[in-house]
Design an enzyme around this catalytic site. Structure first.
Site, PDB file in Angstrom:
ATOM      1  N   HIS A   8       0.497  67.094  26.633  1.00 45.74           N
ATOM      2  CA  HIS A   8       1.627  67.776  25.986  1.00 45.74           C
ATOM      3  C   HIS A   8       1.263  69.163  25.450  1.00 45.74           C
ATOM      4  CE1 HIS A   8       3.953  64.332  26.733  1.00 45.74           C
ATOM      5  NE2 HIS A   8       3.718  63.645  25.633  1.00 45.74           N
ATOM      6  N   HIS A  23      11.096  65.098  23.883  1.00 46.75           N
ATOM      7  CA  HIS A  23      10.379  63.852  23.625  1.00 46.75           C
ATOM      8  C   HIS A  23      11.029  63.019  22.515  1.00 46.75           C
ATOM      9  CE1 HIS A  23       6.997  61.105  23.397  1.00 46.75           C
ATOM     10  NE2 HIS A  23       6.319  61.811  24.302  1.00 46.75           N
ATOM     11  N   GLU A  30      11.759  61.226  29.351  1.00 52.38           N
ATOM     12  CA  GLU A  30      11.354  62.622  29.341  1.00 52.38           C
ATOM     13  C   GLU A  30      11.489  63.207  30.747  1.00 52.38           C
ATOM     14  OE1 GLU A  30       7.291  62.513  27.547  1.00 52.38           O
ATOM     15  OE2 GLU A  30       7.904  60.419  27.236  1.00 52.38           O
TER      16      GLU A  30
END
Length: 367
Positions: free
Chosen positions: A115, A191, A332
């Site tokens: 991420h 997210h 996501e």
């Protein structure tokens, strides 16, 4: 249409110790409201902190996991509601080669980058460019400038995200990013953790049904890095093409490991059906029979990571709620994980002077 003041102040955050007033940015929470449908967003990490709408009996409920304070978002590690990047999901061995040059990233998931690294887009303050709280199209637009070399990624990048309430009970998310001076990978993901029964209900999502419009998925190794294959879901526990209770499959699939022990649950990328991988199309439908709430997701990305909160454990959330394993699910939409190291996956490289990165999502809620 009247425009409300831009900031609802919660706290001041300095980029560096001793920074002047010019080096500070205000962090706030901004509410978008359309009747009994409301969404709250903070410019810390461009994060969705709540989504409230009725259940089948007309009772309002917040269906998003999160925290009570900005400080908890700053210190949290679960990415609750955040916009993650510069590259969402995992990059193998925290490195890639682009145009003949090796780039080393910040490894924050074992040997891999996750991420965007230790201080990705979910851990920075975004600038509020426009905020309209009510009216026909309540919306907020946030901006972040990612500098050359941030977390190891090449080039300056301008990033925007807009959250907008359009027709009743519809949340639109529009992301775009422009490379200014160097080619760079870009893969943004939203997210949010969803529990349609309500974030404080005390119920997990094992009773939720999920339908994914995806006939293929990308298998992973033991560190959740894709193998490069595109495999059919038919005949596997990953087959969610018809509405399936999360609890019916969650212990049939591996979701990685924790302290050497296997963790069960979904944490896998699906290849969304459709010939045009960049066209807006239906991705998923989630329903909670107990509350009567449902959520339909549309997006224009080639993949969607389905995650069932496998690593949640005794997380203190909003209003005294405690979130445990399988307390929520994430959908996501994204480019394929580790695409920068997988030549067979759709490219996520954005180049200066060429088309900007674009990512649109539409959440349609009902009850």
């Amino acid at each position: 249409m009247a425009r409300v003041p831009l900031l609802v102040a919660l706290c001041l955050v300095c980029f560096a110790s001793g920074a002047s007033a010019a080096g500070r940015k205000m962090v706030g929470v901004y509410e978008l409201r359309k009747g009994d449908f409301s969404v709250k967003v903070t410019n810390w990490g461009a994060t969705v902190t709540s989504v409230v709408f009725p259940d089948s009996k007309g009772n309002l409920g917040d269906v998003v996991l999160g925290y009570d304070t900005i400080a908890e978002y700053v210190n949290g590690s679960s990415y609750f509601g955040a916009l993650v990047g510069r590259v969402a999901n995992r990059v193998a061995k925290a490195r890639f080669v682009l145009d003949g040059k090796v780039y080393n990233l910040y490894a924050n998931d074992g040997k891999n980058a996750l991420h965007g690294g230790h201080r990705g887009f979910s851990k920075v303050i975004w600038t509020v460019k426009e905020y309209v709280a009510g009216g026909d199209s309540p919306h907020i637009t946030l901006y972040y400038h990612s500098f050359d070399g941030e977390q190891g990624f090449p080039g300056d990048l301008d990033v925007y995200v807009t959250y907008e309430l359009s027709s009743p009970y519809v949340l639109r998310v529009r992301m775009n990013a422009t490379a200014l001076d160097k080619a760079t990978p870009v893969n943004l993901a939203q997210h949010t953790y969803w529990n349609l029964g309500g974030q404080g209900s005390g119920r997990d999502v094992l009773g939720h049904t999920v339908q994914l419009f995806a006939a293929h998925y990308t298998p992973v190794d033991g560190t959740l890095i894709p193998t490069g294959q595109l495999a059919p879901v038919a005949g596997t526990p990953y087959d969610l093409r018809t509405p399936t209770a999360v609890g019916a499959r969650v212990r049939q699939v591996s979701g990685g490991s924790s302290n050497g022990s296997a963790v069960y649950g979904f944490d896998i990328n699906y290849a969304v059906d459709g010939e045009d991988a960049r066209a807006l199309r239906k991705v998923a439908v989630v329903r909670d029979g107990a509350s009567g709430r449902a959520m339909e997701l549309w997006a224009d990305q080639p993949g969607v990571q389905f995650y069932t909160g496998n690593f949640l454990k005794d997380v203190k959330g909003k209003g005294g709620a405690v979130y445990g394993q399988y307390g929520a699910l994430c959908l996501e939409t994204q480019g394929f994980p580790d695409a920068v190291n997988q030549p067979g996956f759709p490219s996520q490289i954005v180049r200066p002077g060429q088309a900007a990165y674009k990512h649109d999502m539409v959440f349609k809620f009902s009850f």
